[in-house]
Design a protein around this motif. Sequence first.
Motif, short mmCIF file in Angstrom:
data_model
loop_
_atom_site.label_atom_id
_atom_site.label_comp_id
_atom_site.label_asym_id
_atom_site.label_seq_id
_atom_site.Cartn_x
_atom_site.Cartn_y
_atom_site.Cartn_z
N ASP A 164 7.52 13.53 8.45
CA ASP A 164 8.80 12.82 8.42
C ASP A 164 8.83 11.72 9.48
N LYS A 165 8.37 12.03 10.68
CA LYS A 165 8.40 11.07 11.79
C LYS A 165 7.50 9.87 11.52
N GLU A 166 6.39 10.10 10.81
CA GLU A 166 5.48 8.99 10.51
C GLU A 166 6.07 8.04 9.48
N LEU A 167 6.92 8.57 8.60
CA LEU A 167 7.47 7.76 7.51
C LEU A 167 8.75 7.02 7.90
N VAL A 168 9.73 7.77 8.46
CA VAL A 168 11.03 7.18 8.77
C VAL A 168 10.87 6.11 9.85
N GLY A 169 11.39 4.91 9.56
CA GLY A 169 11.28 3.79 10.49
C GLY A 169 10.11 2.87 10.19
N SER A 170 9.23 3.30 9.27
CA SER A 170 8.09 2.47 8.90
C SER A 170 8.41 1.67 7.64
N LYS A 171 7.64 0.63 7.41
CA LYS A 171 7.80 -0.17 6.20
C LYS A 171 7.28 0.59 4.99
N VAL A 172 7.96 0.44 3.86
CA VAL A 172 7.58 1.16 2.65
C VAL A 172 6.19 0.74 2.16
N GLU A 173 5.73 -0.43 2.58
CA GLU A 173 4.40 -0.91 2.16
C GLU A 173 3.27 0.01 2.62
N MET A 174 3.55 0.91 3.56
CA MET A 174 2.52 1.85 3.99
C MET A 174 2.11 2.80 2.86
N LEU A 175 2.96 2.90 1.83
CA LEU A 175 2.69 3.80 0.71
C LEU A 175 2.08 3.06 -0.49
N ILE A 176 1.77 1.79 -0.29
CA ILE A 176 1.30 0.95 -1.39
C ILE A 176 -0.16 0.55 -1.15
N PRO A 177 -1.03 0.62 -2.18
CA PRO A 177 -2.42 0.20 -2.02
C PRO A 177 -2.52 -1.23 -1.49
N HIS A 178 -3.59 -1.48 -0.76
CA HIS A 178 -3.77 -2.75 -0.06
C HIS A 178 -3.68 -3.94 -1.01
N ARG A 179 -4.24 -3.82 -2.22
CA ARG A 179 -4.29 -4.98 -3.13
C ARG A 179 -2.92 -5.38 -3.66
N PHE A 180 -1.91 -4.50 -3.48
CA PHE A 180 -0.56 -4.82 -3.96
C PHE A 180 0.41 -5.17 -2.83
N LYS A 181 0.01 -4.96 -1.57
CA LYS A 181 0.94 -5.11 -0.44
C LYS A 181 1.46 -6.53 -0.29
N LYS A 182 0.61 -7.51 -0.54
CA LYS A 182 0.97 -8.90 -0.30
C LYS A 182 2.20 -9.32 -1.09
N HIS A 183 2.27 -8.87 -2.35
CA HIS A 183 3.35 -9.31 -3.23
C HIS A 183 4.56 -8.38 -3.23
N HIS A 184 4.44 -7.22 -2.59
CA HIS A 184 5.53 -6.25 -2.68
C HIS A 184 6.82 -6.71 -2.00
N PRO A 185 6.77 -7.31 -0.79
CA PRO A 185 8.03 -7.77 -0.18
C PRO A 185 8.82 -8.71 -1.08
N THR A 186 8.13 -9.59 -1.83
CA THR A 186 8.82 -10.50 -2.75
C THR A 186 9.52 -9.72 -3.85
N SER A 187 8.81 -8.75 -4.42
CA SER A 187 9.41 -7.92 -5.46
C SER A 187 10.60 -7.14 -4.92
#
Length: 488
Positions: A168-191
């Motif tokens: 729980d401590k590792e997740l809360v406060g972190s960006k959701v992109e940590m759960l997304i594969p590297h090849r999709f991270k670049k475009h996720h904030p826009t989505s």
Amino acid sequence: MGSEAKLTELTFQLLVESTPNSIVLVNKDGNIVYLNSQTEKLFGYQRSELIGQPVEILIPNRFREHHPGFIATFFSMPSVRAMGAGRELYALKQDGTEFPIEIGLNPVITVDGSLVLASIIDITERKKAHERFRLVVDSAPNAMVLINDQGTITLVNKETQHLFGYTDKELVGSKVEMLIPHRFKKHHPTSRNLFFNKPQNRSMGIGRDLFAQRKDGREIPVEIGLNPIETEKGTMVLASIIDITQRKIQEETIKKQSELEVKNRELEQFAFIASHDLQEPLRTVSNYARILEEDYIDNLDEAALKYLQTIQRATNRMSTLVKGLLNFSRVGRDKKLAEVNCSKVVEDTLVDLYSAIKESQAKVEVGELPILQAYETQLHQLFQNLISNALKFRNTSTPPIIKITSEKIHDKWRFSIEDNGIGIAEKDFDRIFQIYQRLHKQSQYDGYGLGLPNCKKIAELHGGEIWVESILGKGTTFYFTISDLREE
């Protein structure tokens, strides 16, 4: 005090009294100098009981030691701010009850000096609602992640921790992109920003495959449902994440099975056509060999007659093999479900094998057998092949003893046919169920290696399987399972 000052004070009091929140004015010494009626209701005190008292009277004992320091800090740099940002605050009623609060602090300059106006909100109901929300989220069978409009994770449930391997401590406060594969991270904030610009309930990634990434780096296929939620901190999105790995495996298995079924049907059709068409040239060869032998016998020497007899035996054997292949390809065709009394099927089979049973002096013991929905013709063939084998591969020094039993195991019936014959080596247990695989020469035991493959096909046709247990020289037991197809 002039009339204008009195008017200002009266206006201030009216404003304070009319506000729905609890209002407390505190001086530099930390003493209460004014409060409104809402404060009396909230804390259970009379106004006279609080005026002039240290503000710590409204604070639980465990927080009182450090509170004067907070007051001094505030008055040294007075500014409008929320008190206790990032931590939970509690207040204390006259009856000793603690309750959660939010406090807004505002510096006020008066003729009597600087004061701080504390606006106190009881958030007990909000905390209860939040706790109920957390319980609902935590008990959900799917991974649930609450994200704010900055893409920061603010809440996760236990299933999220289990699915992704984070605490729980590792997740809360972190960006959701940590759960997304590297090849999709670049475009996720826009989505993500597009969603928050027009939030609505929807499934994410319709028409394309979605993947998430665990802490160990492994990617998993997922389905995601997005639900916008209005909170006191603004719009957030609750993402429901489902691991569909098993579903993908099942879909792939079904696809492969479908492809295999098509190939099997093609192979069956080929075997049917090939074996049928091979019969004609075999008959031609056999007929001409017979004509030569019958009509030209006076013109043939002993060697020529021997050659013709060899041709005749070979064509007869080939014809038998082709017929066997034809029968093998027909297993499962024109099948008709019927209520089958297995005891009656075995009884009819023993009548058909009467001569072989009598010749070998065999003793056949039949236990109680079920009545079930099955393919009667194929089931009769299955019993006939296995009982015939028990009679064929017997010890010549001992009369055959054959035992036929059955028992219900879960959703299937398991049959066994046990004999005291010559047995089978363990290395050949799988081989005997393959087409044309024989363990003995034709001169020892007749046959063409099609009986047991037929048995395997028939058992599988009934949703079951077949296997063997045997000890060389001591006997063999064939087991096969059959589903009652009325329960399918």
